[in-house]
Scaffold this motif. Structure first.
Motif, short mmCIF file in Angstrom:
data_model
loop_
_atom_site.label_atom_id
_atom_site.label_comp_id
_atom_site.label_asym_id
_atom_site.label_seq_id
_atom_site.Cartn_x
_atom_site.Cartn_y
_atom_site.Cartn_z
N VAL A 94 0.73 -1.11 0.03
CA VAL A 94 -0.10 -0.11 -0.15
C VAL A 94 0.84 1.20 0.10
N LEU A 95 0.97 1.84 -1.01
CA LEU A 95 1.43 3.24 -1.11
C LEU A 95 0.85 4.49 -0.84
N ARG A 96 1.08 5.24 0.22
CA ARG A 96 0.41 6.30 0.60
C ARG A 96 1.24 7.55 0.53
N LEU A 97 0.73 8.47 -0.54
CA LEU A 97 1.54 9.79 -0.66
C LEU A 97 0.94 10.94 0.03
N CYS A 98 1.74 11.38 0.71
CA CYS A 98 1.31 12.76 1.63
C CYS A 98 0.73 13.66 0.60
N ARG A 99 -0.26 14.44 0.90
CA ARG A 99 -0.86 15.69 0.25
C ARG A 99 -1.10 16.89 1.03
N THR A 100 -0.46 17.02 2.13
CA THR A 100 -0.13 18.36 2.85
C THR A 100 0.45 19.44 1.97
N ILE A 101 0.12 20.55 2.38
CA ILE A 101 0.56 22.01 1.81
C ILE A 101 1.98 21.83 1.51
N SER A 102 2.73 21.47 2.56
CA SER A 102 4.31 21.41 2.47
C SER A 102 4.63 20.42 1.28
N CYS A 103 3.85 19.17 1.25
CA CYS A 103 4.67 18.28 0.08
C CYS A 103 4.08 18.84 -1.06
N LEU A 104 2.79 19.30 -1.23
CA LEU A 104 2.41 19.90 -2.51
C LEU A 104 3.29 20.90 -3.08
N MET A 105 3.85 21.64 -1.98
CA MET A 105 4.82 22.77 -2.60
C MET A 105 6.14 21.96 -3.32
N ASN A 106 6.30 20.79 -2.92
CA ASN A 106 7.66 20.04 -3.49
C ASN A 106 7.04 19.12 -4.46
N HIS A 107 5.99 19.54 -5.20
CA HIS A 107 5.57 18.77 -6.33
C HIS A 107 5.22 17.23 -6.03
N THR A 108 4.29 17.05 -5.23
CA THR A 108 3.67 15.89 -4.93
C THR A 108 2.80 15.27 -5.99
N GLU A 109 2.39 16.34 -6.92
CA GLU A 109 1.27 15.82 -8.16
C GLU A 109 2.31 15.18 -9.28
N LYS A 110 3.72 15.71 -9.30
CA LYS A 110 4.45 15.03 -10.29
C LYS A 110 4.68 13.57 -9.91
N VAL A 111 5.01 13.41 -8.58
CA VAL A 111 5.11 11.98 -7.88
C VAL A 111 3.95 11.27 -8.36
N ALA A 112 2.87 11.71 -7.82
CA ALA A 112 1.95 11.01 -8.13
C ALA A 112 1.56 10.57 -9.43
N LYS A 113 1.52 11.58 -10.35
CA LYS A 113 1.48 11.03 -11.80
C LYS A 113 2.40 10.05 -12.16
N GLN A 114 3.49 9.91 -11.63
CA GLN A 114 4.62 8.91 -12.00
C GLN A 114 4.07 7.53 -11.21
N LEU A 115 3.69 7.67 -10.15
CA LEU A 115 2.95 6.66 -9.55
C LEU A 115 2.04 5.78 -10.42
N GLU A 116 1.10 6.77 -10.88
CA GLU A 116 0.12 6.11 -11.57
C GLU A 116 0.36 5.51 -12.94
N ASN A 117 1.37 6.18 -13.44
CA ASN A 117 1.96 5.74 -14.68
C ASN A 117 2.48 4.37 -14.62
N GLU A 118 3.52 4.31 -13.62
CA GLU A 118 4.17 3.22 -13.29
C GLU A 118 3.37 1.88 -13.20
N LEU A 119 2.34 2.07 -12.31
CA LEU A 119 1.56 0.99 -11.70
C LEU A 119 0.44 0.88 -12.93
N GLY A 120 -0.04 1.80 -13.49
CA GLY A 120 -1.11 1.58 -14.34
C GLY A 120 -2.43 1.71 -13.78
N ILE A 121 -2.52 2.31 -12.77
CA ILE A 121 -3.94 2.59 -11.70
C ILE A 121 -3.88 4.03 -11.02
N LYS A 122 -5.05 4.53 -10.81
CA LYS A 122 -5.35 5.75 -10.06
C LYS A 122 -5.39 5.63 -8.72
N PHE A 123 -5.20 6.65 -8.00
CA PHE A 123 -5.25 6.61 -6.50
C PHE A 123 -6.76 6.16 -6.13
#
Length: 171
Positions: A79-108
């Motif tokens: 189970v991969l849990r990606l932090c989505r608080t403001i401080s992580c968002l400011m460090n480009h969490t959305e790019k990591v999220a997109k790469q996780l989805e691409n790598e695994l072929g699933i959505k959050f």
């Protein structure tokens, strides 16, 4: 006499209650152990836990539904849990999220068809100064970048492969 999976689960829950205590304070540790053993906390398990602790099943369900780390549906082996608080968002969490989805072929919120991976968001991992942060099962990873995602997924796949080989060999 045929012993069913439900009978085994009931026996295990009562053994956990004997070991961990039959007070309300034992509820979360028992829930965690049940989830570890069965990859979820089913409605049947919630009823048995309530009976073992002498509390109402609604109390058990309330705890399970409140905590994001407890779930009523099976999740992936990882189970991969990606932090989505403001401080992580400011460090480009959305790019990591997109790469996780691409790598695994699933959505959050989904699990891979093979049952190996589930993707979830979480609200804080306590690593605000080291974000983006990612929790894979019980292991925290900090300063995660899209470039690091493939290696993390491959690390999980290799662990799963070793585990599967050991099961086949009877270890």
């Amino acid at each position: 006499m045929l012993v069913t999976e439900r009978d085994r689960m009931k026996d295990q829950i009562y053994a956990l209650a004997d070991q961990l205590g039959r007070e309300r304070s034992s509820l979360i540790p028992i829930l965690q152990e049940v989830q570890k053993a069965y990859a979820q906390v089913s409605s049947f398990a919630m009823q048995v836990i309530a009976d073992a602790l002498g509390i109402h099943p609604v109390e058990v369900n309330s705890v399970v539904s409140f905590y994001s780390f407890l779930h009523t549906e099976p999740k992936g082996r990882f189970v991969l849990r990606l932090c989505r608080t403001i401080s992580c968002l400011m460090n480009h969490t959305e790019k990591v999220a997109k790469q996780l989805e691409n790598e695994l072929g699933i959505k959050f919120g989904e699990t891979t068809p093979d049952g190996k991976f589930s993707l979830e968001y979480t609200n804080c991992l306590g690593m605000c100064d080291q974000g983006p942060a990612l929790l894979i099962n019980d292991q925290i990873y900090t300063h995660v970048t899209p470039d690091k995602v493939h290696g993390l997924i491959e690390e999980c796949r290799s662990v799963f492969g070793v585990h599967a080989m050991q099961q086949k060999e009877g270890h």
